[in-house]
Design an enzyme around this catalytic site. Structure first.
Site, PDB file in Angstrom:
ATOM      1  N   TYR A  88       9.537 -29.572   7.361  1.00  0.00           N
ATOM      2  CA  TYR A  88      10.415 -28.648   8.075  1.00  0.00           C
ATOM      3  C   TYR A  88      11.615 -29.357   8.733  1.00  0.00           C
ATOM      4  O   TYR A  88      12.687 -28.796   8.844  1.00  0.00           O
ATOM      5  CB  TYR A  88       9.617 -27.865   9.130  1.00  0.00           C
ATOM      6  CG  TYR A  88       8.373 -27.202   8.543  1.00  0.00           C
ATOM      7  CD1 TYR A  88       8.431 -26.545   7.313  1.00  0.00           C
ATOM      8  CD2 TYR A  88       7.148 -27.241   9.216  1.00  0.00           C
ATOM      9  CE1 TYR A  88       7.299 -25.947   6.767  1.00  0.00           C
ATOM     10  CE2 TYR A  88       6.017 -26.643   8.673  1.00  0.00           C
ATOM     11  CZ  TYR A  88       6.098 -26.004   7.454  1.00  0.00           C
ATOM     12  OH  TYR A  88       4.982 -25.416   6.920  1.00  0.00           O
ATOM     13  N   HIS A 109       4.924 -21.554  16.091  1.00  0.00           N
ATOM     14  CA  HIS A 109       6.201 -20.923  16.459  1.00  0.00           C
ATOM     15  C   HIS A 109       6.896 -21.738  17.556  1.00  0.00           C
ATOM     16  O   HIS A 109       8.087 -22.020  17.471  1.00  0.00           O
ATOM     17  CB  HIS A 109       5.982 -19.493  16.946  1.00  0.00           C
ATOM     18  CG  HIS A 109       5.603 -18.540  15.842  1.00  0.00           C
ATOM     19  ND1 HIS A 109       5.347 -17.206  16.067  1.00  0.00           N
ATOM     20  CD2 HIS A 109       5.420 -18.722  14.508  1.00  0.00           C
ATOM     21  CE1 HIS A 109       5.040 -16.609  14.920  1.00  0.00           C
ATOM     22  NE2 HIS A 109       5.072 -17.524  13.968  1.00  0.00           N
ATOM     23  N   LYS A 127       6.807 -12.705  14.777  1.00  0.00           N
ATOM     24  CA  LYS A 127       5.938 -12.201  15.837  1.00  0.00           C
ATOM     25  C   LYS A 127       4.529 -12.717  15.612  1.00  0.00           C
ATOM     26  O   LYS A 127       4.201 -12.994  14.447  1.00  0.00           O
ATOM     27  CB  LYS A 127       5.941 -10.673  15.919  1.00  0.00           C
ATOM     28  CG  LYS A 127       5.880  -9.897  14.610  1.00  0.00           C
ATOM     29  CD  LYS A 127       4.768 -10.133  13.642  1.00  0.00           C
ATOM     30  CE  LYS A 127       3.378  -9.828  14.099  1.00  0.00           C
ATOM     31  NZ  LYS A 127       2.372 -10.139  13.024  1.00  0.00           N
ATOM     32  N   ASP A 209      -2.037 -10.707  15.954  1.00  0.00           N
ATOM     33  CA  ASP A 209      -1.380 -10.314  14.708  1.00  0.00           C
ATOM     34  C   ASP A 209      -0.904  -8.862  14.718  1.00  0.00           C
ATOM     35  O   ASP A 209       0.282  -8.588  14.547  1.00  0.00           O
ATOM     36  CB  ASP A 209      -2.346 -10.534  13.540  1.00  0.00           C
ATOM     37  CG  ASP A 209      -1.655 -10.281  12.211  1.00  0.00           C
ATOM     38  OD1 ASP A 209      -0.666 -10.976  11.925  1.00  0.00           O
ATOM     39  OD2 ASP A 209      -2.082  -9.375  11.476  1.00  0.00           O
TER      40      ASP A 209
HETATM   41  N1  LIG Z   1       7.061  -9.234  10.465  1.00  0.00           N
HETATM   42  C1  LIG Z   1       6.015  -8.899   9.723  1.00  0.00           C
HETATM   43  O1  LIG Z   1       5.885  -7.777   9.237  1.00  0.00           O
HETATM   44  C2  LIG Z   1       4.984  -9.907   9.451  1.00  0.00           C
HETATM   45  C3  LIG Z   1       4.966 -11.052  10.188  1.00  0.00           C
HETATM   46  N2  LIG Z   1       4.056 -12.014   9.925  1.00  0.00           N
HETATM   47  C4  LIG Z   1       4.088 -13.235  10.729  1.00  0.00           C
HETATM   48  O2  LIG Z   1       4.682 -14.262   9.926  1.00  0.00           O
HETATM   49  C5  LIG Z   1       4.016 -15.496  10.116  1.00  0.00           C
HETATM   50  C6  LIG Z   1       3.491 -15.977   8.767  1.00  0.00           C
HETATM   51  O3  LIG Z   1       2.608 -15.037   8.222  1.00  0.00           O
HETATM   52  P1  LIG Z   1       2.335 -14.930   6.642  1.00  0.00           P
HETATM   53  O4  LIG Z   1       3.600 -15.005   5.898  1.00  0.00           O
HETATM   54  O5  LIG Z   1       1.486 -13.746   6.428  1.00  0.00           O
HETATM   55  O6  LIG Z   1       1.473 -16.232   6.433  1.00  0.00           O
HETATM   56  P2  LIG Z   1       1.355 -17.252   5.210  1.00  0.00           P
HETATM   57  O7  LIG Z   1       0.023 -17.870   5.344  1.00  0.00           O
HETATM   58  O8  LIG Z   1       1.729 -16.604   3.933  1.00  0.00           O
HETATM   59  O9  LIG Z   1       2.499 -18.307   5.536  1.00  0.00           O
HETATM   60  C7  LIG Z   1       2.402 -19.217   6.558  1.00  0.00           C
HETATM   61  C8  LIG Z   1       3.285 -20.402   6.233  1.00  0.00           C
HETATM   62  O10 LIG Z   1       3.073 -21.416   7.207  1.00  0.00           O
HETATM   63  C9  LIG Z   1       2.934 -22.667   6.588  1.00  0.00           C
HETATM   64  N3  LIG Z   1       1.963 -23.489   7.324  1.00  0.00           N
HETATM   65  C10 LIG Z   1       2.264 -24.578   8.049  1.00  0.00           C
HETATM   66  N4  LIG Z   1       1.173 -25.125   8.586  1.00  0.00           N
HETATM   67  C11 LIG Z   1       0.132 -24.385   8.175  1.00  0.00           C
HETATM   68  C12 LIG Z   1      -1.262 -24.471   8.385  1.00  0.00           C
HETATM   69  N5  LIG Z   1      -1.797 -25.446   9.132  1.00  0.00           N
HETATM   70  N6  LIG Z   1      -2.041 -23.557   7.814  1.00  0.00           N
HETATM   71  C13 LIG Z   1      -1.521 -22.560   7.072  1.00  0.00           C
HETATM   72  N7  LIG Z   1      -0.194 -22.432   6.841  1.00  0.00           N
HETATM   73  C14 LIG Z   1       0.628 -23.331   7.375  1.00  0.00           C
HETATM   74  C15 LIG Z   1       2.464 -22.389   5.193  1.00  0.00           C
HETATM   75  O11 LIG Z   1       2.688 -23.463   4.334  1.00  0.00           O
HETATM   76  P3  LIG Z   1       3.937 -24.212   3.637  1.00  0.00           P
HETATM   77  O12 LIG Z   1       4.784 -24.874   4.652  1.00  0.00           O
HETATM   78  O13 LIG Z   1       3.255 -25.193   2.799  1.00  0.00           O
HETATM   79  O14 LIG Z   1       4.639 -23.170   2.871  1.00  0.00           O
HETATM   80  C16 LIG Z   1       2.985 -21.007   4.876  1.00  0.00           C
HETATM   81  O15 LIG Z   1       4.149 -21.017   4.136  1.00  0.00           O
HETATM   82  C17 LIG Z   1       2.949 -15.230  11.173  1.00  0.00           C
HETATM   83  O16 LIG Z   1       3.485 -15.542  12.424  1.00  0.00           O
HETATM   84  C18 LIG Z   1       2.715 -13.724  11.101  1.00  0.00           C
HETATM   85  O17 LIG Z   1       2.298 -13.168  12.328  1.00  0.00           O
HETATM   86  C19 LIG Z   1       3.210 -11.891   8.863  1.00  0.00           C
HETATM   87  C20 LIG Z   1       3.199 -10.784   8.088  1.00  0.00           C
HETATM   88  C21 LIG Z   1       4.031  -9.646   8.374  1.00  0.00           C
HETATM   89  O1  LIG Z   2       3.313  -5.978   9.812  1.00  0.00           O
HETATM   90  C1  LIG Z   2       2.267  -6.567   9.672  1.00  0.00           C
HETATM   91  O2  LIG Z   2       1.283  -6.055   8.889  1.00  0.00           O
HETATM   92  C2  LIG Z   2       0.219  -6.851   8.444  1.00  0.00           C
HETATM   93  C3  LIG Z   2      -0.094  -7.940   9.406  1.00  0.00           C
HETATM   94  O3  LIG Z   2      -1.199  -8.684   9.172  1.00  0.00           O
HETATM   95  C4  LIG Z   2       1.147  -8.706   9.671  1.00  0.00           C
HETATM   96  O4  LIG Z   2       0.951  -9.946  10.256  1.00  0.00           O
HETATM   97  C5  LIG Z   2       1.979  -7.796  10.430  1.00  0.00           C
HETATM   98  O5  LIG Z   2       3.095  -8.393  11.006  1.00  0.00           O
END
Ligand SMILES: NC(=O)C1=CN([C@@H]2O[C@H](COP(=O)(O)OP(=O)(O)OC[C@H]3O[C@@H](n4cnc5c(N)ncnc54)[C@H](OP(=O)(O)O)[C@@H]3O)[C@@H](O)[C@H]2O)C=CC1
Ligand SMILES: O=C1OC[C@@H](O)[C@H](O)[C@H]1O
Length: 393
Positions: A88, A109, A127, A209
């Site tokens: 990163y 974060h 978030k 979440d």
């Molecule tokens: N706004 C919305 O609607 C949503 C928001 N979110 C939020 O977004 C964030 C990510 O969620 P989501 O995309 O679902 O998650 P993912 O698991 O798909 O992505 C998480 C990312 O973090 C990186 N990462 C870094 N360190 C770690 C670790 N120790 N373990 C696992 N992953 C790690 C991952 O690896 P790498 O660097 O290798 O790519 C990956 O790309 C969360 O904060 C979640 O709350 C999630 C879903 C919906």
């Molecule tokens: O919008 C959402 O829907 C699915 C969840 O798990 C995710 O993290 C959230 O932001």
């Protein structure tokens, strides 16, 4: 029939938006489009930023960083992103990156938003804000000190449907608020046991979440912060194969009732994996907020993804009931700002860029909103006995 066609049209355009030419800022002082860099090859990246950016003339998704170069390259190729970085920090070191989208697990974060701000980047932070309110406050303090824009991505707040529901409540039509219920519950089977949402060290938990939306929403609807947590109940997540002495720290489901000033109460319910009915029929997701006033109530069905479908139902006691749907903002002259197919994320991106360019965003969430939501998430966790997620400060 008409609403089914509308839904299909909105969905199609939301995921296949018109790709607009990238232009300079629309302000009088022309600038280059903003270059965004994504931290993490995350699942949320495409719906929340990459696809919405296609229809935004001032946004280019320029870089992605992952823990391995291969993962970053695969993601970059798939989504048409110019630069792929291993680690990163390298993305933060790129002077061409103007804005960082922090899509890392919750527990990262704080660390990476702080680093991005120190590197002089504006940040769109996923978030919930962080693991604790102290972390949130520190991030916003640094952003202020550096004169940078920081926004926690509570995307649902940017959709006009929510604004309309709030305007109805604020107009006094349902009388003084007495009770609010916000629910976001998903059926079992969407997240594996190894998902970040079930990992305490990564800031997991249903309240973190899904519950962060419900907590944010009750505060928005009440126009106030809570006064106390009256009660909580939760179902813990217990991974398979752990010993009898295992102490769970992650909530699969959380319910809490909070009091607000002026005798208002609010209940939030969130669940990452509602059990199947009879053990095999998946439950329908529950996504709603209901505000009960002295003389009536307002209920928003699907307050988190209203573009797909939503309804705002207003019922006055002993009187009429009506349903509204609002997909676009309109100014005083009735001119639309936004499109019916804009997802919450597209509205959010519009506001974020407006703020960054010095234009007045339609909606904004500031430091106090973000800190208060984290504060009350922590208080619910304390009351539940699970405790806050581990703070880095
Ligand atoms: N706004 C919305 O609607 C949503 C928001 N979110 C939020 O977004 C964030 C990510 O969620 P989501 O995309 O679902 O998650 P993912 O698991 O798909 O992505 C998480 C990312 O973090 C990186 N990462 C870094 N360190 C770690 C670790 N120790 N373990 C696992 N992953 C790690 C991952 O690896 P790498 O660097 O290798 O790519 C990956 O790309 C969360 O904060 C979640 O709350 C999630 C879903 C919906
Ligand atoms: O919008 C959402 O829907 C699915 C969840 O798990 C995710 O993290 C959230 O932001």
């Amino acid at each position: 029939m008409a609403s089914a066609i509308g839904l299909i049209q909105r969905l199609y355009k939301a995921f296949n938006p018109p790709v607009v030419p990238k232009a300079a800022s629309t302000t009088s002082a022309p600038t280059s489009p903003l270059k965004f860099g994504i931290l993490g090859a995350a699942t949320i990246g495409p719906p929340a930023l990459i696809i919405p950016a296609r229809s935004h003339p001032e946004v280019i998704v320029y870089a992605v960083a992952a823990r391995t170069l291969e993962k970053a390259q695969v993601y970059a190729k798939k989504w048409g992103i110019e630069k792929a970085y291993e680690g990163y920090q390298k993305l933060l070191d790129d002077p061409q990156v103007d804005v960082v989208y922090n899509a890392l697990p919750n527990a990262l974060h704080y660390e990476w938003t702080m680093k991005a701000l120190k590197a002089g980047k504006h940040v769109l932070n996923e978030k919930p804000s962080a693991d604790t309110a102290a972390e949130t406050r520190a991030m916003f303090d640094l952003a202020e000190e550096k004169g940078l824009v920081l926004l926690d991505a509570y995307h649902y707040r940017f959709h006009p449907a929510l604004k309309r529901a709030k305007a109805i409540i604020d107009s006094g039509e349902i009388g003084a608020i007495q009770n609010i219920t916000a629910e976001l519950m998903l059926p079992k089977g969407l997240f594996g046991d190894d998902d970040i949402r079930y990992d305490y060290e990564l800031g997991g938990g249903a309240l973190m979440d899904l519950g962060c939306y419900t907590m944010s929403c009750i505060q928005y609807m009440a126009s106030s912060d809570p006064s106390s947590v009256l009660s909580t109940s939760h179902v813990a997540f217990t991974p398979k194969g752990v010993s009898e002495n295992y102490v769970p720290k992650v909530d699969r489901r959380m319910e809490a009732t909070l009091s607000f000033p002026k005798d208002v109460t609010a209940t939030i319910r969130c669940d990452l994996a509602m059990p199947h009915t009879f053990g095999f029929i998946p439950k329908i997701p529950v996504v709603r907020v209901k505000v009960e006033g002295l003389v009536g109530n307002v209920e928003v069905f699907n307050f988190v993804s209203p573009t797909l479908y939503h309804s705002i139902t207003v019922k006055i006691k002993g009187g009429a009931s009506r349903t509204e749907k609002v997909y676009v903002n309109k100014d005083e002259e009735g001119k639309a700002k936004g499109e019916a197919w804009w997802m919450t994320y597209r509205y959010q991106l519009e506001a974020f860029v407006d703020k960054l360019r010095g234009r007045e965003p339609e909606t904004w969430l500031d430091k106090e909103d973000s800190v208060a939501t984290m504060e009350w998430i922590e208080k619910v966790y304390e009351k539940s006995g699970l405790g806050s997620r581990p703070s880095k400060i």
